[in-house]
Design a protein around this motif. Structure first.
Motif, PDB file in Angstrom:
ATOM      1  N   VAL A 175       8.571 -67.002  53.285  1.00 30.78           N
ATOM      2  CA  VAL A 175       9.018 -66.163  52.169  1.00 30.78           C
ATOM      3  C   VAL A 175       8.489 -64.733  52.274  1.00 30.78           C
ATOM      4  CG1 VAL A 175       9.287 -68.120  50.610  1.00 30.78           C
ATOM      5  CG2 VAL A 175       7.112 -66.912  50.664  1.00 30.78           C
ATOM      6  N   THR A 176       8.133 -64.303  53.506  1.00 29.51           N
ATOM      7  CA  THR A 176       7.783 -62.909  53.765  1.00 29.51           C
ATOM      8  C   THR A 176       6.538 -62.478  52.984  1.00 29.51           C
ATOM      9  OG1 THR A 176      10.195 -62.603  53.911  1.00 29.51           O
ATOM     10  CG2 THR A 176       8.839 -60.663  54.201  1.00 29.51           C
ATOM     11  N   LEU A 177       5.399 -62.987  53.450  1.00 26.74           N
ATOM     12  CA  LEU A 177       4.119 -62.715  52.780  1.00 26.74           C
ATOM     13  C   LEU A 177       3.299 -61.666  53.512  1.00 26.74           C
ATOM     14  CD1 LEU A 177       3.286 -66.450  52.109  1.00 26.74           C
ATOM     15  CD2 LEU A 177       3.805 -64.749  50.358  1.00 26.74           C
ATOM     16  N   GLY A 178       3.744 -61.252  54.683  1.00 29.38           N
ATOM     17  CA  GLY A 178       2.998 -60.285  55.478  1.00 29.38           C
ATOM     18  C   GLY A 178       3.518 -60.338  56.900  1.00 29.38           C
ATOM     19  N   VAL A 179       2.828 -59.641  57.807  1.00 25.90           N
ATOM     20  CA  VAL A 179       3.223 -59.681  59.217  1.00 25.90           C
ATOM     21  C   VAL A 179       2.194 -60.529  59.966  1.00 25.90           C
ATOM     22  CG1 VAL A 179       3.795 -58.341  61.259  1.00 25.90           C
ATOM     23  CG2 VAL A 179       4.103 -57.325  58.985  1.00 25.90           C
ATOM     24  N   VAL A 180       2.664 -61.612  60.551  1.00 28.49           N
ATOM     25  CA  VAL A 180       1.786 -62.475  61.339  1.00 28.49           C
ATOM     26  C   VAL A 180       1.588 -61.804  62.695  1.00 28.49           C
ATOM     27  CG1 VAL A 180       1.537 -64.742  62.431  1.00 28.49           C
ATOM     28  CG2 VAL A 180       2.595 -64.558  60.164  1.00 28.49           C
ATOM     29  N   THR A 181       0.325 -61.488  63.023  1.00 29.81           N
ATOM     30  CA  THR A 181       0.066 -60.826  64.308  1.00 29.81           C
ATOM     31  C   THR A 181      -0.400 -61.816  65.366  1.00 29.81           C
ATOM     32  OG1 THR A 181      -2.153 -60.249  63.563  1.00 29.81           O
ATOM     33  CG2 THR A 181      -0.428 -58.578  63.284  1.00 29.81           C
ATOM     34  N   SER A 182      -0.922 -62.980  64.919  1.00 31.47           N
ATOM     35  CA  SER A 182      -1.222 -64.037  65.891  1.00 31.47           C
ATOM     36  C   SER A 182      -1.241 -65.393  65.194  1.00 31.47           C
ATOM     37  CB  SER A 182      -2.564 -63.798  66.584  1.00 31.47           C
ATOM     38  OG  SER A 182      -3.618 -64.304  65.801  1.00 31.47           O
ATOM     39  N   MET A 183      -1.050 -66.429  65.980  1.00 34.80           N
ATOM     40  CA  MET A 183      -1.020 -67.780  65.418  1.00 34.80           C
ATOM     41  C   MET A 183      -1.603 -68.741  66.466  1.00 34.80           C
ATOM     42  SD  MET A 183       2.306 -69.624  63.775  1.00 34.80           S
ATOM     43  CE  MET A 183       3.066 -70.230  65.260  1.00 34.80           C
ATOM     44  N   THR A 184      -2.468 -69.650  66.019  1.00 32.19           N
ATOM     45  CA  THR A 184      -3.058 -70.653  66.921  1.00 32.19           C
ATOM     46  C   THR A 184      -2.592 -72.036  66.466  1.00 32.19           C
ATOM     47  OG1 THR A 184      -4.982 -69.252  67.231  1.00 32.19           O
ATOM     48  CG2 THR A 184      -5.233 -71.563  67.826  1.00 32.19           C
ATOM     49  N   PHE A 185      -2.120 -72.827  67.419  1.00 28.43           N
ATOM     50  CA  PHE A 185      -1.586 -74.143  67.048  1.00 28.43           C
ATOM     51  C   PHE A 185      -1.871 -75.163  68.143  1.00 28.43           C
ATOM     52  CE2 PHE A 185       1.662 -71.439  68.889  1.00 28.43           C
ATOM     53  CZ  PHE A 185       2.191 -72.207  69.902  1.00 28.43           C
ATOM     54  N   ASP A 186      -1.789 -76.439  67.761  1.00 28.25           N
ATOM     55  CA  ASP A 186      -2.064 -77.530  68.704  1.00 28.25           C
ATOM     56  C   ASP A 186      -0.960 -77.649  69.749  1.00 28.25           C
ATOM     57  OD1 ASP A 186      -4.274 -78.321  67.253  1.00 28.25           O
ATOM     58  OD2 ASP A 186      -3.147 -79.755  66.035  1.00 28.25           O
ATOM     59  N   LEU A 187      -1.382 -78.005  70.950  1.00 26.71           N
ATOM     60  CA  LEU A 187      -0.432 -78.435  71.979  1.00 26.71           C
ATOM     61  C   LEU A 187      -0.557 -79.951  72.121  1.00 26.71           C
ATOM     62  CD1 LEU A 187      -1.122 -75.615  74.585  1.00 26.71           C
ATOM     63  CD2 LEU A 187       0.879 -75.815  73.073  1.00 26.71           C
ATOM     64  N   LEU A 188       0.492 -80.574  72.599  1.00 26.02           N
ATOM     65  CA  LEU A 188       0.512 -82.033  72.679  1.00 26.02           C
ATOM     66  C   LEU A 188       0.379 -82.487  74.132  1.00 26.02           C
ATOM     67  CD1 LEU A 188       0.869 -82.681  69.793  1.00 26.02           C
ATOM     68  CD2 LEU A 188       2.705 -81.077  70.275  1.00 26.02           C
ATOM     69  N   PRO A 189      -0.347 -83.582  74.364  1.00 30.62           N
ATOM     70  CA  PRO A 189      -0.513 -84.067  75.740  1.00 30.62           C
ATOM     71  C   PRO A 189       0.733 -84.796  76.223  1.00 30.62           C
ATOM     72  CG  PRO A 189      -1.659 -85.499  74.204  1.00 30.62           C
ATOM     73  CD  PRO A 189      -1.055 -84.412  73.378  1.00 30.62           C
ATOM     74  N   GLN A 190       1.820 -84.055  76.355  1.00 32.88           N
ATOM     75  CA  GLN A 190       3.112 -84.657  76.685  1.00 32.88           C
ATOM     76  C   GLN A 190       3.678 -83.886  77.881  1.00 32.88           C
ATOM     77  OE1 GLN A 190       4.544 -87.156  74.232  1.00 32.88           O
ATOM     78  NE2 GLN A 190       5.788 -87.628  76.025  1.00 32.88           N
ATOM     79  N   ALA A 191       3.218 -84.251  79.082  1.00 30.19           N
ATOM     80  CA  ALA A 191       3.640 -83.511  80.281  1.00 30.19           C
ATOM     81  C   ALA A 191       5.134 -83.716  80.539  1.00 30.19           C
ATOM     82  CB  ALA A 191       2.839 -83.970  81.481  1.00 30.19           C
ATOM     83  N   SER A 192       5.639 -84.921  80.229  1.00 30.10           N
ATOM     84  CA  SER A 192       7.058 -85.181  80.493  1.00 30.10           C
ATOM     85  C   SER A 192       7.666 -86.009  79.365  1.00 30.10           C
ATOM     86  CB  SER A 192       7.220 -85.917  81.824  1.00 30.10           C
ATOM     87  OG  SER A 192       6.629 -87.187  81.722  1.00 30.10           O
ATOM     88  N   VAL A 193       8.969 -86.001  79.312  1.00 30.31           N
ATOM     89  CA  VAL A 193       9.713 -86.770  78.306  1.00 30.31           C
ATOM     90  C   VAL A 193      10.934 -87.391  78.990  1.00 30.31           C
ATOM     91  CG1 VAL A 193       9.053 -85.502  76.208  1.00 30.31           C
ATOM     92  CG2 VAL A 193      10.896 -84.606  77.629  1.00 30.31           C
ATOM     93  N   PHE A 194      11.505 -88.410  78.358  1.00 29.01           N
ATOM     94  CA  PHE A 194      12.806 -88.928  78.803  1.00 29.01           C
ATOM     95  C   PHE A 194      13.840 -88.177  77.959  1.00 29.01           C
ATOM     96  CE2 PHE A 194      16.418 -91.810  78.224  1.00 29.01           C
ATOM     97  CZ  PHE A 194      16.689 -92.190  79.539  1.00 29.01           C
ATOM     98  N   ALA A 195      14.654 -87.356  78.598  1.00 27.15           N
ATOM     99  CA  ALA A 195      15.470 -86.439  77.793  1.00 27.15           C
ATOM    100  C   ALA A 195      16.749 -86.042  78.513  1.00 27.15           C
ATOM    101  CB  ALA A 195      14.646 -85.194  77.469  1.00 27.15           C
ATOM    102  N   GLY A 196      17.647 -85.426  77.742  1.00 30.87           N
ATOM    103  CA  GLY A 196      18.905 -84.937  78.281  1.00 30.87           C
ATOM    104  C   GLY A 196      20.023 -85.214  77.294  1.00 30.87           C
TER     105      GLY A 196
END
Ligand SMILES: Cc1cc2nc3c(=O)[nH]c(=O)nc-3n(C[C@H](O)[C@H](O)[C@H](O)COP(=O)(O)OP(=O)(O)OC[C@H]3O[C@@H](n4cnc5c(N)ncnc54)[C@H](O)[C@@H]3O)c2cc1C
Length: 415
Positions: A175-196
């Motif tokens: 809802v536009t509260l300011g300007v985000v200059t950086s963000m830190t977030f979790d990565l997942l231990p998911q090197a590969s997936v079954f996909a397409g």
């Protein structure tokens, strides 16, 4: 701090993003290269009495700048991966393409969506429905910390312990509260997936959509999918079922859809997460794009397909639920929805009319904020329904506390 004005060379290029249908027309643009540039721009705007807009990759400007000052963040695309902590820290203008490759070098994946060209921050502010979201939740659920320049020109550190209201609101409350200059977030231990994807002829749409709905009712949280009727310009229509499965036994899981109708193409396979841009093959743009979406508890296939007019390039149903339904203590709205019906087309009056008709099939249902695609009064109205009423009230209150004079009145504001 560099600035550009309408008469300057480079103004047109700087103000345009992915979606050419909604154009920013600011009095002044600040092509920001750092948080210091953003702070200087917001303070300059405050002194000059100018409202401020911010553009990342430009996929959904919402209310575009009309006059005022536009901060563009595309040069702020630095990414730092901490493989031990399994986190990524991105600057405010990074796109998913900037994160996916570096994360995959450590066997890690982010909750990116269908298009790697989309801005990480804009997407996550709106929740972020990712390729693996039924397994891991919304992208917003995995945010650990943000740095934000608020309307008073202060750079604030925002996390669970500092500025708790802003931390709650910025994760899903676009809802536009300011300007985000950086963000830190979790990565997942998911090197590969079954996909397409599985591709079927367009005339099998009814059969495939109906089988898809039956199939999704029995899927576990390991499988995130969608079904779409696609009308690529100049080519015959096709139906696509897209799959990203995070567990084992992918072939067994997709067997019912392989048997649902004659399959024209089947590229479902184990793939490294970095190749998942191939699942949707979204257009890279820029283009004049028109899109809308709506959340559903169930889908009336006949009604949806009857309203899937030929002018609509994509009519898609994404399967929600799974981990997206788990409360994560943030502002993401309507977690209980089972499906998202959305449509995209080239911006035109016929496309918009057909899209509105398709959306009306669902009746008055809330729209997911990342799939609003609107501008003007229609956007203001839909924004008020993009979260439960209590969440809207709290977001509006937080906005008034941090931005009492409405400096950030463009984008996606709630009043
Ligand atoms: C082809 C395509 C595919 C998509 N796929 C998905 C998907 O799979 N899942 C999903 O959830 N969504 C999806 N979206 C929607 C997308 O997540 C939103 O449009 C998102 O807001 C785009 O962010 P952006 O930076 O690219 O766009 P912009 O137009 O630059 O920004 C969108 C909004 O975010 C705000 N914003 C951007 N950066 C900042 C910042 N640094 N600080 C504060 N505010 C900021 C802007 O002010 C604006 O209100 C898709 C959209 C398109 C066009």
């Amino acid at each position: 701090m560099r600035t550009l004005q309408p008469e300057d060379a480079g103004y047109e290029q700087e103000t345009s993003g992915f979606n050419l249908a909604i154009a920013h027309r600011p009095d002044v643009v600040v092509p920001a290269e750092s948080a210091e540039d953003v702070i200087a721009a917001v303070r300059h705007a405050a002194d000059a009495g100018l409202p401020v807009a911010v553009m990342g990759a430009g996929h959904a400007p919402g209310l575009p700048a009309e006059g005022g000052l536009l901060i563009t963040t595309r040069r702020m695309n630095g990414v730092t991966i901490d493989a031990t902590a399994r986190t990524a820290r991105v600057e405010g203008g990074a796109r998913w393409a900037d994160v996916i490759g570096p994360a995959s070098e450590h066997g890690l994946a982010a909750l990116s969506g269908s298009s790697p060209g989309v801005g990480v921050v804009g997407y996550t502010l709106g929740g972020g429905i990712g390729l693996m979201s039924r397994t891991y939740g919304f992208a917003a659920d995995r945010v650990r910390a943000l740095e934000v320049v608020t309307a008073d020109g202060r750079l604030r550190q925002v996390d669970a312990d500092q500025e708790a209201d802003l931390f709650w609101a910025l994760r899903g409350g676009k809802v536009t509260l300011g300007v985000v200059t950086s963000m830190t977030f979790d990565l997942l231990p998911q090197a590969s997936v079954f996909a397409g994807s599985l591709i079927y002829p367009g005339d099998a749409a009814r059969q495939v959509f109906a089988a898809y709905l039956d199939w999704t009712r029995g899927l576990t949280e390991e499988t995130t999918t969608s079904v779409a009727l696609l009308r690529p310009p100049g080519a015959p229509p096709v139906v696509a079922v897209r799959v990203v499965h995070t567990g084992a036994d992918g072939d067994r899981v997709v067997a019912p859809m392989r048997a649902a109708a004659p399959v024209l193409a089947d590229d479902l396979r184990d793939m490294p997460y970095r190749d998942t841009h191939l699942v949707y093959n979204d257009p890279e743009g820029p283009m004049p794009s028109w899109g809308r979406g709506v959340l559903l508890d169930d889908v009336d296939v006949d009604a949806v397909l009857a309203a899937a007019d030929e002018s609509l390039v994509i009519v898609e149903i994404r399967h929600l639920g799974g981990a997206m339904a788990h409360d994560a203590g943030n502002a993401v709205g309507w977690r209980d929805a089972a499906y998202c019906l959305s449509t995209h087309t080239i911006a035109s009056p016929e496309g918009a009319k057909a899209g509105d008709t398709l959306m009306s099939v669902a009746g008055p249902r809330p729209a997911p904020v990342n799939f609003l695609g609107l501008t003007g009064d229609a956007l203001r109205e839909q924004l008020r329904g993009a979260w439960q009423p209590e969440t809207v009230r709290r977001l509006a209150e937080i906005r008034r506390a941090y931005d009492p004079s409405g400096v950030f009145r463009f984008g996606h504001p709630v009043e």
